[in-house]
Design an enzyme around this catalytic site. Structure first.
Site, PDB file in Angstrom:
ATOM      1  N   TYR A   1       0.832  -1.204   0.000  1.00 36.16           N
ATOM      2  CA  TYR A   1       0.000   0.000   0.000  1.00 36.16           C
ATOM      3  C   TYR A   1       0.866   1.253   0.000  1.00 36.16           C
ATOM      4  O   TYR A   1       0.682   2.157  -0.810  1.00 36.16           O
ATOM      5  CB  TYR A   1      -0.915  -0.012   1.228  1.00 36.16           C
ATOM      6  CG  TYR A   1      -1.715   1.254   1.411  1.00 36.16           C
ATOM      7  CD1 TYR A   1      -2.745   1.581   0.530  1.00 36.16           C
ATOM      8  CD2 TYR A   1      -1.439   2.123   2.463  1.00 36.16           C
ATOM      9  CE1 TYR A   1      -3.483   2.743   0.691  1.00 36.16           C
ATOM     10  CE2 TYR A   1      -2.172   3.278   2.635  1.00 36.16           C
ATOM     11  CZ  TYR A   1      -3.188   3.593   1.740  1.00 36.16           C
ATOM     12  OH  TYR A   1      -3.904   4.745   1.905  1.00 36.16           O
TER      13      TYR A   1
ATOM     14  N   LYS B   1       1.468   4.207  -2.967  1.00 37.00           N
ATOM     15  CA  LYS B   1       1.252   5.630  -2.717  1.00 37.00           C
ATOM     16  C   LYS B   1       2.512   6.442  -2.993  1.00 37.00           C
ATOM     17  O   LYS B   1       2.446   7.569  -3.489  1.00 37.00           O
ATOM     18  CB  LYS B   1       0.779   5.842  -1.277  1.00 37.00           C
ATOM     19  CG  LYS B   1      -0.618   5.277  -0.991  1.00 37.00           C
ATOM     20  CD  LYS B   1      -1.656   5.923  -1.890  1.00 37.00           C
ATOM     21  CE  LYS B   1      -3.063   5.477  -1.562  1.00 37.00           C
ATOM     22  NZ  LYS B   1      -4.071   6.119  -2.446  1.00 37.00           N
TER      23      LYS B   1
END
Length: 280
Positions: free
Chosen positions: A144, A148
């Site tokens: 994750y 990002k």
């Protein structure tokens, strides 16, 4: 809709999420809002407020094209739709990781490219929601956070490339905000058999799900109002830091390498995992 009314399109606006909170805040600020989601039935609350809802699956080119055809003018695009995937690096599924990158990175670029002619015409704003996760390492959240971080670099490069055309690019680096993102654990499979983290299995799986984050953060409505206020300034900042711990992470970008490691370990429960693993 008045020709003079500014317009904003937001991806990932299912009720209870951050996109929905932004849609409401923009609506209350007087903009015409296009709230989008893969399943329009999940935007009933927004529709009841008079917000225009559109179907948009950011992973399908045909859905993106269909959505673009329904929008004649656009001042602000907010790339917000995204997902999470928590697992140790040693156990991650590369196919699953690629799926998350498709959603958190490539979909942002695909949607931006599709709406770019409208944004070029309006000299508008592109907002990429990368979150504070783009600049801090947290155990078991590598995929994750890496997605990002990748989108943050794309966003920063876009900012430079589009300056000559009058199009602004904003990186939205949110800290903890209370939303339904913390509860999206459908299909959670836990640690695979034989993982090096089996001695701390229960604690690790809790961290993978983000259980400790559920009660953290400021209310989504409060966060959204702050973000919208920032975006509607005459010259929006290139980076917007809003949400709980966002300021701490921002400060951490100026500190010596690793200074926030203990904070990240404690917030993710990794300090407990570390103790259990070392006892084996």
């Amino acid at each position: 809709m008045s020709d003079a009314k500014r317009t904003v399109l937001i991806t990932g606006c299912s009720d209870g999420g951050l996109g929905a909170a932004l849609a409401i805040a923009f609506h209350e600020a007087g903009l015409h809002v296009y709230a989008t989601a893969r399943n329009p039935s999940k935007m009933e609350q927004l529709a009841s407020l008079g917000i225009e809802t559109l179907t948009l699956d950011v992973l399908l080119d045909s859905s993106i094209a269909a959505c673009v055809s329904k929008v004649s003018h656009l001042d602000i695009l907010v790339n917000n739709a995204g997902g999470t995937y928590g697992t140790p690096v040693s156990d991650l599924s590369i196919p699953e990781a690629k799926k998350l990158f498709d959603l958190n990175v490539w979909a942002y670029i695909a949607v931006t490219q599709a709406f770019f002619p409208l944004l070029l015409e309006s000299e508008g704003i592109i907002v990429n929601h990368t979150s504070a996760a783009s600049v801090i390492a947290v155990p078991f959240q590598s995929v994750y956070h890496a997605s990002k971080a990748a989108m943050s670099m794309f966003s920063d490069t876009q900012r430079l490339e589009l300056e000559p055309f009058g199009v602004r690019v904003v990186d939205l680096k949110s800290g903890y905000v209370k939303s339904n993102l913390n509860f999206h654990n459908e299909g959670f499979q836990g640690l695979p058999k034989g993982s090096i983290y089996e001695p701390a299995k229960e604690t690790v799986e809790s961290s993978m799900r983000g259980d400790g984050l559920v009660d953290l953060g400021i209310p989504a409505q409060e966060w959204a109002k702050q973000v919208v206020q920032d975006l509607l300034k005459r010259k929006p900042p290139a980076n917007i830091w809003r949400g709980a711990s966002a300021f701490l992470v921002w400060v951490g970008t100026f500190l010596p390498y690793g200074m926030l490691d203990s904070t990240a370990k404690k917030s993710s429960g990794f300090d407990i995992v570390e103790q259990k693993v070392r006892k084996q």
